[in-house]
Design a protein around this motif. Structure first.
Motif, PDB file in Angstrom:
ATOM      1  N   PRO A  87      70.034  -2.507  15.355  1.00  0.00           N
ATOM      2  CA  PRO A  87      70.639  -3.154  17.038  1.00  0.00           C
ATOM      3  C   PRO A  87      70.651  -4.418  17.063  1.00  0.00           C
ATOM      4  O   PRO A  87      70.933  -4.911  18.027  1.00  0.00           O
ATOM      5  CB  PRO A  87      70.229  -2.680  17.534  1.00  0.00           C
ATOM      6  CG  PRO A  87      68.684  -1.308  17.112  1.00  0.00           C
ATOM      7  CD  PRO A  87      68.990  -1.429  16.003  1.00  0.00           C
ATOM      8  N   ASP A  88      69.103  -5.080  16.474  1.00  0.00           N
ATOM      9  CA  ASP A  88      68.579  -6.575  16.812  1.00  0.00           C
ATOM     10  C   ASP A  88      69.011  -7.460  16.489  1.00  0.00           C
ATOM     11  O   ASP A  88      68.655  -8.702  16.391  1.00  0.00           O
ATOM     12  CB  ASP A  88      66.621  -6.142  17.673  1.00  0.00           C
ATOM     13  CG  ASP A  88      66.616  -5.610  18.582  1.00  0.00           C
ATOM     14  OD1 ASP A  88      67.083  -5.274  19.493  1.00  0.00           O
ATOM     15  OD2 ASP A  88      65.702  -4.858  18.189  1.00  0.00           O
ATOM     16  N   THR A 117      72.828   1.402  25.815  1.00  0.00           N
ATOM     17  CA  THR A 117      71.875   1.157  24.700  1.00  0.00           C
ATOM     18  C   THR A 117      71.877  -0.452  24.015  1.00  0.00           C
ATOM     19  O   THR A 117      72.895  -0.670  24.125  1.00  0.00           O
ATOM     20  CB  THR A 117      71.793   2.443  24.553  1.00  0.00           C
ATOM     21  OG1 THR A 117      73.017   2.457  22.951  1.00  0.00           O
ATOM     22  CG2 THR A 117      71.757   3.588  25.265  1.00  0.00           C
ATOM     23  N   PRO A 118      71.402  -0.400  23.505  1.00  0.00           N
ATOM     24  CA  PRO A 118      71.056  -1.885  22.062  1.00  0.00           C
ATOM     25  C   PRO A 118      72.136  -1.404  21.577  1.00  0.00           C
ATOM     26  O   PRO A 118      73.009  -2.086  20.781  1.00  0.00           O
ATOM     27  CB  PRO A 118      69.800  -1.832  21.872  1.00  0.00           C
ATOM     28  CG  PRO A 118      68.641  -1.759  23.019  1.00  0.00           C
ATOM     29  CD  PRO A 118      69.479  -0.296  23.258  1.00  0.00           C
ATOM     30  N   ASP A 119      72.196  -0.237  21.004  1.00  0.00           N
ATOM     31  CA  ASP A 119      72.396   0.477  19.342  1.00  0.00           C
ATOM     32  C   ASP A 119      73.902   0.726  19.830  1.00  0.00           C
ATOM     33  O   ASP A 119      74.907   0.070  18.785  1.00  0.00           O
ATOM     34  CB  ASP A 119      71.937   2.040  19.580  1.00  0.00           C
ATOM     35  CG  ASP A 119      71.397   1.974  18.597  1.00  0.00           C
ATOM     36  OD1 ASP A 119      71.111   0.761  18.084  1.00  0.00           O
ATOM     37  OD2 ASP A 119      70.374   2.647  18.049  1.00  0.00           O
ATOM     38  N   ARG A 177      76.029  -1.261  21.754  1.00  0.00           N
ATOM     39  CA  ARG A 177      75.961  -2.919  22.210  1.00  0.00           C
ATOM     40  C   ARG A 177      76.655  -3.296  20.557  1.00  0.00           C
ATOM     41  O   ARG A 177      77.560  -4.329  20.571  1.00  0.00           O
ATOM     42  CB  ARG A 177      75.023  -3.765  23.089  1.00  0.00           C
ATOM     43  CG  ARG A 177      75.823  -3.045  24.683  1.00  0.00           C
ATOM     44  CD  ARG A 177      74.888  -4.163  25.452  1.00  0.00           C
ATOM     45  NE  ARG A 177      73.335  -3.563  25.571  1.00  0.00           N
ATOM     46  CZ  ARG A 177      72.109  -3.847  25.824  1.00  0.00           C
ATOM     47  NH1 ARG A 177      72.040  -4.804  25.787  1.00  0.00           N
ATOM     48  NH2 ARG A 177      71.572  -2.239  26.409  1.00  0.00           N
TER      49      ARG A 177
END
Ligand SMILES: [Zn+2]
Ligand SMILES: [Zn+2]
Length: 805
Positions: free
Chosen positions: A28-29, A467-469, A471
């Motif tokens: 995700p990053d 969540t980052p996921d 996004r």
């Protein structure tokens, strides 16, 4: 390298390695562009069937291509709790102990389901691995996980606050065994032989009668009218009068309605809104009462008077006896018709009016329709896109409640005054939101399984939290499924995504074909026609199975062909052999494109043009042409012609030829990897100077001008050659293509392109004649016929290739 390629062992080793080295993992990053597929969750109790294997082959081929193209790929795995089908499996298990779920009670039964799932559930993900599906298995989700349950509750409360959830009495498909309502899609149909009973209903105001025909005399007790077609001359005088319902003596009107089939039975219909879907509609339109005489257990209920408690068969006997006695039984005749059965337990469906929870569709579906009409979401093929729009336009309100025990219990409480309180269940509400009463009882209904499935593309990423996921990977890119769940699932994911995420969950939906038994009928385990994909993988390897399934894939339904899988195995073997030849003949060289001869320019041009075709087929989701192109590139162009042509120079130690051969092989492996990941990764590991696994090796760049120029020159030469039959300009080049590509295979051919074309044409004719000869095909040994077929196919390919060079 071993002389013979055996997929067994090799495939499992790579599946383990890829996963252990984290090569399936989504990040995700990452700053790279993402590509996401939330794969359809199979039933937690399921076994891999051919539909799954096909779906995985298609999706994984796309996923692997995108990964090599540098995308940050998320291929999301997980399971569906599959309400009724899981409950049914556990109930069968209980039955073997002589128990029912009612013996256990709800809580103990749920505990039993979990226990059972831990033992028998979840095995299918192991089978997903065996076909080489590169899902990020660390992220496995289950629709009954705590977090997922929270998402489901949140969605329900959201819809409630929007004012779209309501309770109403409507006719539903009722399974008396499971004691639950079912959607039309959970219902099977079967032809049965019944009797059609003709019954006289006397007029209330004098002589005469109307005769109706019914297959279910016991439901006469719930009749509220008799209906005839408005243009039926026979009944012109009857409309508007009243008749007396037998056995119960109730006076009911004769009404006119266009939905009555004049040609069926006597042309007049008894109207029983409580027990028949069509009668229910007619009844609502005419404002008729809705009586029920059959209960939720399928037996006659308290409204059936003296027949209460009887089975329907017993009640039918009593009604028939009464009719005979009163001379109102005109006749009985045999009657074959289609009845609805519960798909799980095969109990006859009882259409019953029942109080259920519904989700209003009018507003919810509007943005989804807009997204479909404007093409923001596109179904492939086009015919399925139209079907998706039509079915959403006509989608009735959604019956979301089920009366089973396994599932998401509605977050809905009632006080003794019947006020409803809806809130997320953690913590449970303490008092009625309307009157403050502290005596709250939670609804025992659970949600339709598809209610939770609708959230799959974002609930798996952590929604309702930000969540980052979520996004990184929402919206996703595509979904692949069979057409029978467009209404149940695809459309619902689209409207749910638009409603709570403000965006569509994916851009493309690929509707794949259904694979039928080789005999053409429906695949079915119970008929012994089910094809077990694991057995195919055991016999031919996962690569061959993937290849064969994709070759069978088209928008049409197709028959299963083991031959297509065997072809995949031959392709893997051929690739192995040519790789072995090149690697052994090129020891010490490193891959580097240094083409010197025309055949080298030619194979590099062929690799480029096939890659362009591949990319176009992938854009169009045309998997069948994609693998056929790969087959021709590998089998004909690379192995038979290029490798044969260049072999001698490799043996002679030509450094440029060796470096170029390794570079060409490298590119071939890259193109083949997404479809046939294991054999290609295995060969890749023998290539010198590797700095990554093939699964994450960069996709080749095409569009290089030199290569395009070579391709053009080759095409131009071939075109001139075809038109004139002689070699005017470019004759040297032309002759060299011919020498390089055809001659080594045809040492004894006389060296003229024309002669070779003539020879191939006559071989094709001979083969076609032979195979058209029914006596030969019927009497020769099957192997002999097969050899002739292969020869013919090969001559055709060579002819075609020579004509198109
Ligand atoms: Zn059932
Ligand atoms: Zn209250």
């Amino acid at each position: 390298m071993e002389p013979l390629y055996k997929p067994q062992g090799v495939e499992e080793r790579w599946q383990r390695t890829w996963e252990e080295e984290g090569l399936y993992e989504a990040d995700p990053d990452s700053s790279r562009e993402s590509f996401a597929i939330a794969h359809p969750p199979p039933n937690v109790t399921g076994d891999l069937h051919l539909g799954h294997a096909l779906q995985l082959s298609l999706a994984d081929t796309i996923v692997r291509t995108r990964r090599m193209q540098g995308f940050n790929v998320l291929f999301q795995p997980g399971y569906d709790h599959a309400g009724i089908s899981t409950q049914n499996a556990v109930e069968k298990h209980l039955a073997s102990e002589g128990k029912t779920r009612h013996d256990l009670g709800r809580e103990a039964f749920e505990a039993r389901v979990w226990e059972w799932l831990h033992e028998y559930g979840g095995k299918i993900m192991i089978q997903f691995r065996r076909i080489g599906a590169s899902l990020d298995y660390r992220r496995e989700r289950f629709t009954m996980d705590d977090d997922y349950v929270r998402a489901v509750m949140h969605f329900f409360v959201h819809l409630w606050r929007r004012g779209w959830i309501y309770r109403a009495n409507r006719i539903v498909n009722w399974c008396t065994f499971h004691r639950t309502s079912l959607s039309d899609l959970e219902v099977a149909h079967e032809d049965v032989d019944d009797a059609l009973t003709y019954v006289r209903y006397p007029f209330a105001d004098g002589d005469g009668h109307v005769t109706i025909a019914t297959a279910r005399p016991a439901t006469i007790l719930a009749d509220v009218a008799v209906a005839v077609h408005p243009e039926d001359e026979r009944y012109r005088e009857a409309v508007g009068r009243e008749v007396v319902v037998p056995f119960v003596g109730r006076r009911v009107p004769v009404i006119a309605d266009e939905r009555v089939e004049r040609g069926f039975g006597s042309g007049s219909l008894k109207v029983t809104p409580g027990h028949d879907p069509l009668d229910y509609e007619i009844g609502r339109d005419h404002g008729l009462p809705e009586l029920t005489v059959i209960g939720l257990d399928g037996r006659m209920n308290e409204w059936a008077g003296e027949l209460a408690g009887l089975s329907q068969a017993e009640a039918e006997e009593r009604v028939l006896a009464w009719l005979k006695e009163h001379d109102q039984l005109e006749k009985r005749e045999s009657h074959r018709h289609t009845v609805a059965l519960c798909d799980r337990c095969k109990t006859r469906i009882e259409p019953l009016i029942s109080l259920q929870w519904w989700c209003a569709m009018d507003e919810l579906k509007r943005p989804a329709l807009e997204a479909l009409r404007s093409g923001r979401v596109r179904f492939h093929p086009e015919s399925q896109h139209r079907f998706a729009i039509d079915s959403l336009e006509n989608a009735p309100d959604w019956n979301i409640s089920r009366q089973i025990w396994w599932g998401h219990q509605l977050p809905l409480w009632e006080c003794p005054d019947g006020h409803v309180t809806v809130t997320e269940p953690e913590p449970e509400p303490e008092s009625c939101g309307v009157c403050g009463s502290r005596e709250l009882t939670r609804s025992t209904d659970v949600l339709d399984t598809w209610f939770s499935s609708a959230l799959w593309p974002f609930a798996t990423l952590g929604w309702p939290d930000d969540t980052p996921d979520l996004r990184a990977f929402y919206p996703g890119d595509m979904n692949t499924t069979a057409r029978d769940i467009i209404r149940l699932w695809e459309n619902r994911m689209i409207f749910a995504g638009l409603e709570v995420m403000g965006d569509v969950p994916f851009k493309d939906v690929v509707i794949h074909s259904l694979v039928h038994a080789p005999s053409g009928g429906r695949m079915s385990k119970s008929l012994g026609t089910g094809m077990n994909p694991i057995a195919q993988i055991d016999a031919h390897g996962a690569d061959a199975t993937r290849y064969g399934l994709m070759k069978m894939a088209s928008s049409q339904d197709v028959s299963f062909s083991e031959g297509a899988i065997e072809e995949g195995r031959k392709l893997a073997n051929k690739l192995w052999n040519v790789s072995r030849l090149i690697l052994q003949a090129s020891e010490g060289a490193v891959p580097d494109e240094r083409p010197a001869t025309l055949e080298e320019h030619w194979i590099l041009a062929r690799l480029s043009s096939t890659q362009r075709a591949y990319e176009q087929h992938l854009e169009a989701f045309d998997f069948s042409h994609l693998v056929v192109d790969l087959y021709r590139l590998t089998f004909d162009d690379f192995c038979d012609w290029y490798a044969e042509a260049v072999k001698q120079r490799l043996y002679d130690g030509d450094a440029d030829a060796r470096a170029t051969a390794l570079a060409a092989l490298e590119r071939l492996l890259k193109l083949l990897h997404p479809a046939m990941p294991h054999v290609t990764e295995e060969i890749w590991s023998y290539l010198p100077a590797r700095d990554s696994r093939l699964i994450v090796a960069p996709w080749p760049e095409v569009g290089d001008e030199t290569r395009a120029a070579v391709l053009d020159a080759v095409k131009e030469a071939a075109a001139i050659f075809r038109r004139s039959g002689v070699l005017p300009r470019l004759e040297v080049e032309e002759q060299r293509i011919f020498d390089a590509v055809v001659k080594p295979e045809r040492a004894k051919a006389n060296g003229s392109a024309d002669a070779e074309l003539t020879r191939l044409r006559s071989e094709v004719e001979r083969g076609e004649r032979m195979l058209a000869n029914e006596r030969f095909v019927a009497n020769a040994k099957p192997e002999v016929v097969e050899v002739e077929r292969e020869k013919l196919a090969r001559y055709r390919r060579e002819l075609d290739a020579l004509e198109r060079v």
